[in-house]
Design a protein around this motif. Sequence first.
Motif, PDB file in Angstrom:
ATOM      1  N   ALA A 139      -7.396  -2.050   3.721  1.00 55.75           N
ATOM      2  CA  ALA A 139      -6.476  -1.002   4.030  1.00 55.75           C
ATOM      3  C   ALA A 139      -6.908  -0.130   5.059  1.00 55.75           C
ATOM      4  O   ALA A 139      -6.630  -0.175   6.024  1.00 55.75           O
ATOM      5  CB  ALA A 139      -5.807  -0.091   2.947  1.00 55.75           C
ATOM      6  N   ALA A 140      -8.304   0.333   4.982  1.00 59.28           N
ATOM      7  CA  ALA A 140      -8.941   1.083   6.053  1.00 59.28           C
ATOM      8  C   ALA A 140      -9.142   0.119   7.275  1.00 59.28           C
ATOM      9  O   ALA A 140      -8.901   0.855   8.339  1.00 59.28           O
ATOM     10  CB  ALA A 140     -10.472   1.496   5.542  1.00 59.28           C
ATOM     11  N   ALA A 141      -9.714  -0.920   7.127  1.00 53.21           N
ATOM     12  CA  ALA A 141      -9.628  -1.771   8.319  1.00 53.21           C
ATOM     13  C   ALA A 141      -8.512  -2.086   9.125  1.00 53.21           C
ATOM     14  O   ALA A 141      -8.713  -2.373  10.334  1.00 53.21           O
ATOM     15  CB  ALA A 141     -10.530  -3.071   7.977  1.00 53.21           C
ATOM     16  N   THR A 142      -7.427  -2.195   8.515  1.00 54.66           N
ATOM     17  CA  THR A 142      -6.003  -2.408   9.176  1.00 54.66           C
ATOM     18  C   THR A 142      -5.391  -1.360   9.528  1.00 54.66           C
ATOM     19  O   THR A 142      -4.185  -1.132   9.961  1.00 54.66           O
ATOM     20  CB  THR A 142      -5.223  -3.205   8.442  1.00 54.66           C
ATOM     21  N   GLY A 143      -5.717  -0.012   9.123  1.00 55.15           N
ATOM     22  CA  GLY A 143      -5.084   1.337   9.489  1.00 55.15           C
ATOM     23  C   GLY A 143      -3.922   1.202   8.536  1.00 55.15           C
ATOM     24  O   GLY A 143      -2.866   2.185   8.776  1.00 55.15           O
ATOM     25  N   THR A 144      -3.592   0.453   7.290  1.00 54.64           N
ATOM     26  CA  THR A 144      -2.811   0.792   6.459  1.00 54.64           C
ATOM     27  C   THR A 144      -2.816   1.832   5.521  1.00 54.64           C
ATOM     28  O   THR A 144      -3.722   1.852   4.741  1.00 54.64           O
ATOM     29  CB  THR A 144      -2.445  -0.846   5.748  1.00 54.64           C
ATOM     30  N   PRO A 145      -1.664   2.810   5.130  1.00 54.79           N
ATOM     31  CA  PRO A 145      -1.987   3.717   4.166  1.00 54.79           C
ATOM     32  C   PRO A 145      -2.136   3.061   2.658  1.00 54.79           C
ATOM     33  O   PRO A 145      -1.275   2.197   2.449  1.00 54.79           O
ATOM     34  CB  PRO A 145      -0.491   4.437   4.183  1.00 54.79           C
ATOM     35  N   TYR A 146      -2.680   3.518   1.805  1.00 53.97           N
ATOM     36  CA  TYR A 146      -3.276   2.799   0.632  1.00 53.97           C
ATOM     37  C   TYR A 146      -3.708   3.987  -0.235  1.00 53.97           C
ATOM     38  O   TYR A 146      -4.455   4.653   0.191  1.00 53.97           O
ATOM     39  CB  TYR A 146      -4.155   1.732   0.756  1.00 53.97           C
ATOM     40  N   ARG A 147      -3.030   4.054  -1.353  1.00 57.05           N
ATOM     41  CA  ARG A 147      -3.727   4.854  -2.539  1.00 57.05           C
ATOM     42  C   ARG A 147      -4.074   4.150  -3.892  1.00 57.05           C
ATOM     43  O   ARG A 147      -3.291   3.079  -4.071  1.00 57.05           O
ATOM     44  CB  ARG A 147      -2.548   5.939  -2.889  1.00 57.05           C
ATOM     45  N   PRO A 197       0.144  -1.390  -4.800  1.00 49.50           N
ATOM     46  CA  PRO A 197      -0.064  -2.559  -4.579  1.00 49.50           C
ATOM     47  C   PRO A 197      -0.927  -2.878  -3.182  1.00 49.50           C
ATOM     48  O   PRO A 197      -0.786  -1.792  -2.353  1.00 49.50           O
ATOM     49  CB  PRO A 197       1.420  -3.258  -4.234  1.00 49.50           C
ATOM     50  N   ALA A 198      -1.468  -3.973  -3.125  1.00 50.45           N
ATOM     51  CA  ALA A 198      -2.274  -4.143  -2.008  1.00 50.45           C
ATOM     52  C   ALA A 198      -1.275  -4.118  -0.629  1.00 50.45           C
ATOM     53  O   ALA A 198      -0.005  -4.535  -0.873  1.00 50.45           O
ATOM     54  CB  ALA A 198      -2.806  -5.573  -2.021  1.00 50.45           C
ATOM     55  N   PRO A 199      -1.792  -3.917   0.559  1.00 47.05           N
ATOM     56  CA  PRO A 199      -0.855  -4.108   1.763  1.00 47.05           C
ATOM     57  C   PRO A 199      -0.286  -5.432   1.755  1.00 47.05           C
ATOM     58  O   PRO A 199      -0.839  -6.371   1.352  1.00 47.05           O
ATOM     59  CB  PRO A 199      -1.928  -3.842   2.860  1.00 47.05           C
ATOM     60  N   ALA A 200       0.692  -5.695   2.424  1.00 48.10           N
ATOM     61  CA  ALA A 200       1.630  -6.707   2.773  1.00 48.10           C
ATOM     62  C   ALA A 200       0.892  -7.863   3.285  1.00 48.10           C
ATOM     63  O   ALA A 200       1.083  -9.115   2.987  1.00 48.10           O
ATOM     64  CB  ALA A 200       2.972  -6.575   3.256  1.00 48.10           C
ATOM     65  N   THR A 201      -0.051  -7.353   4.137  1.00 44.81           N
ATOM     66  CA  THR A 201      -0.800  -8.556   4.795  1.00 44.81           C
ATOM     67  C   THR A 201      -2.081  -8.961   4.240  1.00 44.81           C
ATOM     68  O   THR A 201      -2.853  -9.614   4.414  1.00 44.81           O
ATOM     69  CB  THR A 201      -1.096  -7.963   6.220  1.00 44.81           C
ATOM     70  N   PHE A 202      -2.361  -8.094   2.873  1.00 41.98           N
ATOM     71  CA  PHE A 202      -3.616  -8.519   2.212  1.00 41.98           C
ATOM     72  C   PHE A 202      -3.944 -10.096   1.836  1.00 41.98           C
ATOM     73  O   PHE A 202      -4.980 -10.609   1.962  1.00 41.98           O
ATOM     74  CB  PHE A 202      -3.642  -7.850   1.048  1.00 41.98           C
ATOM     75  N   PRO A 203      -2.846 -11.026   1.652  1.00 38.89           N
ATOM     76  CA  PRO A 203      -3.057 -12.383   1.572  1.00 38.89           C
ATOM     77  C   PRO A 203      -3.779 -13.112   2.572  1.00 38.89           C
ATOM     78  O   PRO A 203      -4.211 -14.261   2.290  1.00 38.89           O
ATOM     79  CB  PRO A 203      -1.462 -12.870   1.105  1.00 38.89           C
ATOM     80  N   ILE A 204      -3.843 -12.557   3.862  1.00 43.54           N
ATOM     81  CA  ILE A 204      -4.723 -13.295   4.674  1.00 43.54           C
ATOM     82  C   ILE A 204      -5.968 -13.456   4.306  1.00 43.54           C
ATOM     83  O   ILE A 204      -6.806 -14.346   4.700  1.00 43.54           O
ATOM     84  CB  ILE A 204      -4.610 -12.452   5.997  1.00 43.54           C
TER      85      ILE A 204
END
Length: 135
Positions: free
Chosen positions: A29-37, A41-48
């Motif tokens: 999340a930090a590397a992709t700039g995606t908000p996360y707490r 759930p993991a960011p939608a692009t995490f499956p990559i």
Amino acid sequence: MAVDASLAGRTFPPTAPYDVTEEAVTAFAAATGTPYRTGDPAPATFPIVVAFGAMQDLMGDPEVGIELHHVVHGQQKFVHERPIVVGDRLTATLTVSGLRQIAGTDIIATSSAITDGDGSLVCTAEATLLHKAGA
């Protein structure tokens, strides 16, 4: 040299299991700039993370003939069955769903079925790879 057309339809063995940890999701999340707490759930692009392992296995197979330094990642799509959460244990099974050549470039369509520890489908990651073999 073009990739052999018989690659189309071939399914590769599943990747080694990948354990989804809080640290891995936070770092992604930090590397992709995606908000996360924590607890989300993991960011939608995490499956990559898992799908890329399957793509590396494909490109690392000497029988396939793909030269990694001649590959451009052309397209990526995720179809989610459910969110990925911390504690999941995931594997990806890649299938080459299509292959064609245009002007000396291999256009390789892949589909990676990402499953959890119970074998249930979590996400399908579809990617298009462009490969121009060296001279």
